[in-house]
Scaffold this motif. Sequence first.
Motif, short mmCIF file in Angstrom:
data_model
loop_
_atom_site.label_atom_id
_atom_site.label_comp_id
_atom_site.label_asym_id
_atom_site.label_seq_id
_atom_site.Cartn_x
_atom_site.Cartn_y
_atom_site.Cartn_z
N GLN A 70 -92.64 -15.45 52.67
CA GLN A 70 -93.14 -16.81 52.96
C GLN A 70 -94.76 -16.76 52.98
O GLN A 70 -95.24 -15.87 53.42
CB GLN A 70 -92.61 -17.80 53.76
CG GLN A 70 -90.99 -17.87 53.65
CD GLN A 70 -90.67 -18.35 52.01
OE1 GLN A 70 -91.32 -19.36 51.71
NE2 GLN A 70 -89.81 -17.86 51.41
N GLU A 71 -95.25 -18.01 52.56
CA GLU A 71 -96.89 -18.00 52.80
C GLU A 71 -97.37 -17.77 54.10
O GLU A 71 -98.32 -16.81 54.10
CB GLU A 71 -96.98 -19.57 52.19
CG GLU A 71 -98.58 -19.67 52.48
CD GLU A 71 -99.15 -21.06 51.97
OE1 GLU A 71 -100.33 -21.00 51.39
OE2 GLU A 71 -98.13 -21.95 51.87
N GLU A 72 -96.45 -18.34 55.13
CA GLU A 72 -97.18 -17.89 56.50
C GLU A 72 -97.45 -16.30 56.61
O GLU A 72 -98.25 -15.87 57.22
CB GLU A 72 -96.34 -18.70 57.60
CG GLU A 72 -96.77 -18.44 58.97
CD GLU A 72 -95.81 -19.01 59.96
OE1 GLU A 72 -95.85 -18.63 61.06
OE2 GLU A 72 -95.10 -20.10 59.91
N ARG A 73 -96.07 -15.61 56.43
CA ARG A 73 -96.14 -14.00 56.72
C ARG A 73 -97.39 -13.48 55.93
O ARG A 73 -98.16 -12.83 56.36
CB ARG A 73 -94.94 -13.58 56.37
CG ARG A 73 -94.99 -12.13 56.04
CD ARG A 73 -95.18 -11.38 57.30
NE ARG A 73 -95.07 -9.65 57.13
CZ ARG A 73 -95.92 -8.99 57.56
NH1 ARG A 73 -97.04 -9.35 58.46
NH2 ARG A 73 -96.01 -7.60 57.17
N SER A 75 -99.97 -15.09 54.26
CA SER A 75 -101.39 -15.19 54.37
C SER A 75 -102.02 -14.71 55.61
O SER A 75 -103.29 -14.28 56.01
CB SER A 75 -101.48 -16.83 54.55
OG SER A 75 -100.84 -17.49 55.57
N SER A 76 -100.89 -14.82 57.08
CA SER A 76 -101.41 -14.22 58.14
C SER A 76 -101.69 -12.55 58.09
O SER A 76 -102.75 -12.26 58.62
CB SER A 76 -100.43 -14.18 59.09
OG SER A 76 -99.47 -13.70 59.07
N LYS A 79 -105.22 -12.15 56.65
CA LYS A 79 -106.37 -12.69 57.34
C LYS A 79 -107.69 -11.99 57.16
O LYS A 79 -108.79 -12.37 57.14
CB LYS A 79 -106.03 -13.25 58.43
CG LYS A 79 -106.81 -13.93 59.23
CD LYS A 79 -106.48 -14.33 60.71
CE LYS A 79 -106.06 -12.94 61.64
NZ LYS A 79 -106.19 -13.20 62.71
N TYR A 87 -97.01 -15.09 47.31
CA TYR A 87 -96.07 -15.19 48.28
C TYR A 87 -94.80 -15.92 47.72
O TYR A 87 -94.96 -16.30 46.53
CB TYR A 87 -96.29 -16.11 49.35
CG TYR A 87 -96.72 -17.54 49.23
CD1 TYR A 87 -95.92 -18.22 49.40
CD2 TYR A 87 -98.16 -17.69 48.91
CE1 TYR A 87 -95.91 -19.77 48.77
CE2 TYR A 87 -98.22 -19.21 48.75
CZ TYR A 87 -97.18 -20.01 48.58
OH TYR A 87 -97.57 -21.45 48.21
#
Length: 169
Positions: A70-73, A75-76, A79, A87
């Motif tokens: 997912q995007e959170e994984r 994008s983090s 970073k 994603y």
Amino acid sequence: MLQKFYPSEIADSAYAIDYKSLYKQGYRGLLFDIDNTLVEHGAPASKRAIELISKLKEIGFKVCLISNNQEERVSSFNKDIKVHFVYDAHKPSRKSYCKAMKLMGTKPSNTVFIGDQLFTDVYGANRVGIKSYFVKPIGPKEEIQIVLKRYLERIVLYFYRRQNKLEAN
């Protein structure tokens, strides 16, 4: 039938590939899976991964992460790396590989995919005509569905190695 899952190349890791040679051969875009390709499953970007991507940019490569996460994984993870990413890619779907190449401004003939799974990473790259590297998973921690696929991968790799041995003779 199994050939659609065969990688173009096999490497011990994403860190063992001769990227300068790929650049000399005319490749300009690199697509990377994240988990068990660049870092252990679920881990943040390591110093080693950050240094690799930085080195690749210096060589002149465009880089894109392509992940079913997912995007959170994603994008983090990205970073500190700061490259394009796709994603929720639904690999082996062609769509995300094409999206990644569009983001980088590359095409199948000058793009390479590096990943640790035959049935998602390599098969997806093969479906769009991208050179693929299959690398050994970095860590032992994997989701159950991946553990099950690893047994099937061993069968495919057995026939892959057998065919390549026969072609070499």
